[in-house]
Design a protein around this motif. Sequence first.
Motif, PDB file in Angstrom:
ATOM      1  N   ARG A   1       0.942  -1.152  -0.176  1.00  0.00           N
ATOM      2  CA  ARG A   1      -0.105   0.059  -0.058  1.00  0.00           C
ATOM      3  C   ARG A   1       1.044   1.125  -0.079  1.00  0.00           C
ATOM      4  O   ARG A   1       0.645   2.461  -0.473  1.00  0.00           O
ATOM      5  CB  ARG A   1      -0.964   0.050   1.424  1.00  0.00           C
ATOM      6  CG  ARG A   1      -2.032  -1.129   1.214  1.00  0.00           C
ATOM      7  CD  ARG A   1      -2.710  -1.508   2.325  1.00  0.00           C
ATOM      8  NE  ARG A   1      -3.954  -2.089   2.185  1.00  0.00           N
ATOM      9  CZ  ARG A   1      -3.907  -3.322   2.463  1.00  0.00           C
ATOM     10  NH1 ARG A   1      -2.642  -4.082   2.269  1.00  0.00           N
ATOM     11  NH2 ARG A   1      -5.036  -4.172   2.250  1.00  0.00           N
ATOM     12  N   LEU A   2       2.052   1.064   0.851  1.00  0.00           N
ATOM     13  CA  LEU A   2       2.905   2.332   0.749  1.00  0.00           C
ATOM     14  C   LEU A   2       3.333   2.606  -0.689  1.00  0.00           C
ATOM     15  O   LEU A   2       3.876   3.755  -1.211  1.00  0.00           O
ATOM     16  CB  LEU A   2       3.895   2.100   1.775  1.00  0.00           C
ATOM     17  CG  LEU A   2       5.307   3.086   1.796  1.00  0.00           C
ATOM     18  CD1 LEU A   2       5.015   4.311   2.023  1.00  0.00           C
ATOM     19  CD2 LEU A   2       6.412   2.316   2.594  1.00  0.00           C
TER      20      LEU A   2
ATOM     21  N   LEU B   1       1.052   4.404  -2.804  1.00  0.00           N
ATOM     22  CA  LEU B   1       0.837   5.751  -2.440  1.00  0.00           C
ATOM     23  C   LEU B   1       2.237   6.544  -3.314  1.00  0.00           C
ATOM     24  O   LEU B   1       1.785   7.587  -3.724  1.00  0.00           O
ATOM     25  CB  LEU B   1       0.797   5.939  -1.129  1.00  0.00           C
ATOM     26  CG  LEU B   1      -0.303   5.373  -0.291  1.00  0.00           C
ATOM     27  CD1 LEU B   1      -0.190   5.616   1.176  1.00  0.00           C
ATOM     28  CD2 LEU B   1      -1.565   6.232  -0.587  1.00  0.00           C
TER      29      LEU B   1
ATOM     30  N   ASP C   1      -4.143   0.842   6.094  1.00  0.00           N
ATOM     31  CA  ASP C   1      -4.238   1.861   5.035  1.00  0.00           C
ATOM     32  C   ASP C   1      -3.633   3.350   5.890  1.00  0.00           C
ATOM     33  O   ASP C   1      -2.852   3.883   5.137  1.00  0.00           O
ATOM     34  CB  ASP C   1      -5.505   2.103   4.495  1.00  0.00           C
ATOM     35  CG  ASP C   1      -6.108   1.162   3.732  1.00  0.00           C
ATOM     36  OD1 ASP C   1      -5.207   0.589   2.895  1.00  0.00           O
ATOM     37  OD2 ASP C   1      -7.293   0.758   4.091  1.00  0.00           O
ATOM     38  N   GLU C   2      -3.943   3.301   7.032  1.00  0.00           N
ATOM     39  CA  GLU C   2      -3.387   4.500   7.837  1.00  0.00           C
ATOM     40  C   GLU C   2      -1.999   4.413   8.182  1.00  0.00           C
ATOM     41  O   GLU C   2      -1.154   5.498   8.042  1.00  0.00           O
ATOM     42  CB  GLU C   2      -4.071   4.818   9.250  1.00  0.00           C
ATOM     43  CG  GLU C   2      -3.681   5.948   9.730  1.00  0.00           C
ATOM     44  CD  GLU C   2      -4.853   6.395  10.813  1.00  0.00           C
ATOM     45  OE1 GLU C   2      -4.690   7.681  11.396  1.00  0.00           O
ATOM     46  OE2 GLU C   2      -5.243   5.576  11.651  1.00  0.00           O
TER      47      GLU C   2
ATOM     48  N   ALA D   1      -0.245   5.212   4.933  1.00  0.00           N
ATOM     49  CA  ALA D   1      -0.107   6.625   4.939  1.00  0.00           C
ATOM     50  C   ALA D   1       0.887   7.339   5.613  1.00  0.00           C
ATOM     51  O   ALA D   1       1.405   8.461   5.316  1.00  0.00           O
ATOM     52  CB  ALA D   1      -1.724   7.296   5.043  1.00  0.00           C
TER      53      ALA D   1
ATOM     54  N   PHE E   1       4.249   7.124   4.306  1.00  0.00           N
ATOM     55  CA  PHE E   1       4.424   7.826   3.309  1.00  0.00           C
ATOM     56  C   PHE E   1       4.436   9.238   3.561  1.00  0.00           C
ATOM     57  O   PHE E   1       5.519  10.169   2.901  1.00  0.00           O
ATOM     58  CB  PHE E   1       3.001   7.766   2.321  1.00  0.00           C
ATOM     59  CG  PHE E   1       3.058   8.745   1.214  1.00  0.00           C
ATOM     60  CD1 PHE E   1       3.756   8.646   0.286  1.00  0.00           C
ATOM     61  CD2 PHE E   1       2.299   9.863   1.083  1.00  0.00           C
ATOM     62  CE1 PHE E   1       3.706   9.490  -0.984  1.00  0.00           C
ATOM     63  CE2 PHE E   1       2.272  10.991   0.337  1.00  0.00           C
ATOM     64  CZ  PHE E   1       2.809  10.718  -0.913  1.00  0.00           C
ATOM     65  N   TRP E   2       3.829   9.555   4.658  1.00  0.00           N
ATOM     66  CA  TRP E   2       4.016  11.194   5.197  1.00  0.00           C
ATOM     67  C   TRP E   2       5.392  11.373   5.667  1.00  0.00           C
ATOM     68  O   TRP E   2       6.084  12.282   5.492  1.00  0.00           O
ATOM     69  CB  TRP E   2       3.029  11.379   5.973  1.00  0.00           C
ATOM     70  CG  TRP E   2       3.168  12.547   7.067  1.00  0.00           C
ATOM     71  CD1 TRP E   2       2.883  13.976   6.585  1.00  0.00           C
ATOM     72  CD2 TRP E   2       3.787  12.757   8.379  1.00  0.00           C
ATOM     73  NE1 TRP E   2       3.237  14.780   7.652  1.00  0.00           N
ATOM     74  CE2 TRP E   2       3.770  14.159   8.539  1.00  0.00           C
ATOM     75  CE3 TRP E   2       4.201  11.832   9.268  1.00  0.00           C
ATOM     76  CZ2 TRP E   2       4.314  14.731   9.909  1.00  0.00           C
ATOM     77  CZ3 TRP E   2       4.863  12.178  10.459  1.00  0.00           C
ATOM     78  CH2 TRP E   2       4.559  13.838  10.857  1.00  0.00           C
TER      79      TRP E   2
END
Length: 301
Positions: A16-17, A20, A204-205, A208, A211-212
């Motif tokens: 998922r990373l 993104l 998912d968090e 995220a 990624f941040w």
Amino acid sequence: MRNVLVIGGTRYFGKRLVALLLAAGDRVTVLNRGSSAPPSGAEQLVADRNDEASLEAALGDRTFDVVIDQVCYTPVQADIARRVFADRTSRYVMTSTVEVYEYEDSPAPVPESAIDPRETAVDLELPWGDAEFLDAHYGEGKRQAEAVFASASGFPYTAVRVAHVLGGADDFTGRVTHYADRIRTGEAIAVPPLNHPATYINVDEIAAFLFWAAGEDFTGPVNAASHGPLTTQDIVAALAPGAPVTYRTVELGETSPFAFARSYGMATTRATRLGFTFSHTGDWLTRALAETVNRPATQAS
């Protein structure tokens, strides 16, 4: 466009990373042993990260804006990575774990300062290559890996201490299905006499958050967890609302996953102060559990 290397990154929140990063227009390279192909759009490098020569050969003269290390479990692996990437990147993000706090039994959420990697002893001679030893010393391996990065003068690392992750049909841990199976069959769920809550984060968090974090410039450890600690009973109630459930207290022996004889609460003040806003477990718990057991959610969340 950033040039990003992800070590691991082909399953669960790692993939998922990568998605993104690609969606943001980053150039993404995934490094692994070749057993899994990277997502479409990412380049693949094949190497054994435990073999310094293999890693150097695969990288060649490549450099990266950011390296995100999803699979650093031991100080030996960290020691190799510190040498190999010292002049190859301006930011190194290691995925760590709430398990680094395994001896910090506090009813209050634990801040990052409770475990200072600069004060953690490192022993490279322990049998880190033994799978059974590593499994039994998971938290210690992560603590010492953080310490190796922290001891490198000028090495621009951060260690993301990840709460227990929930959600996704591709959850490979079997922890949620453990409960679903026992609810379905009526088998008792084993819990300790005092069963403490823990912190969690949605799959998912955490993708995220990583990624941040890759785009920020802070260093050192940072906790990542959704607001709202959960007990075993909270998870079971969200998994099967109204279903009859039997609990069995275990004084000695193995308990169910997500049943803890000590608190696993992390404070997220630092991440919030740095600018990331976490969700609340109540926003996603029912949906996340339903995804994992592959059935429709019984209520919106």
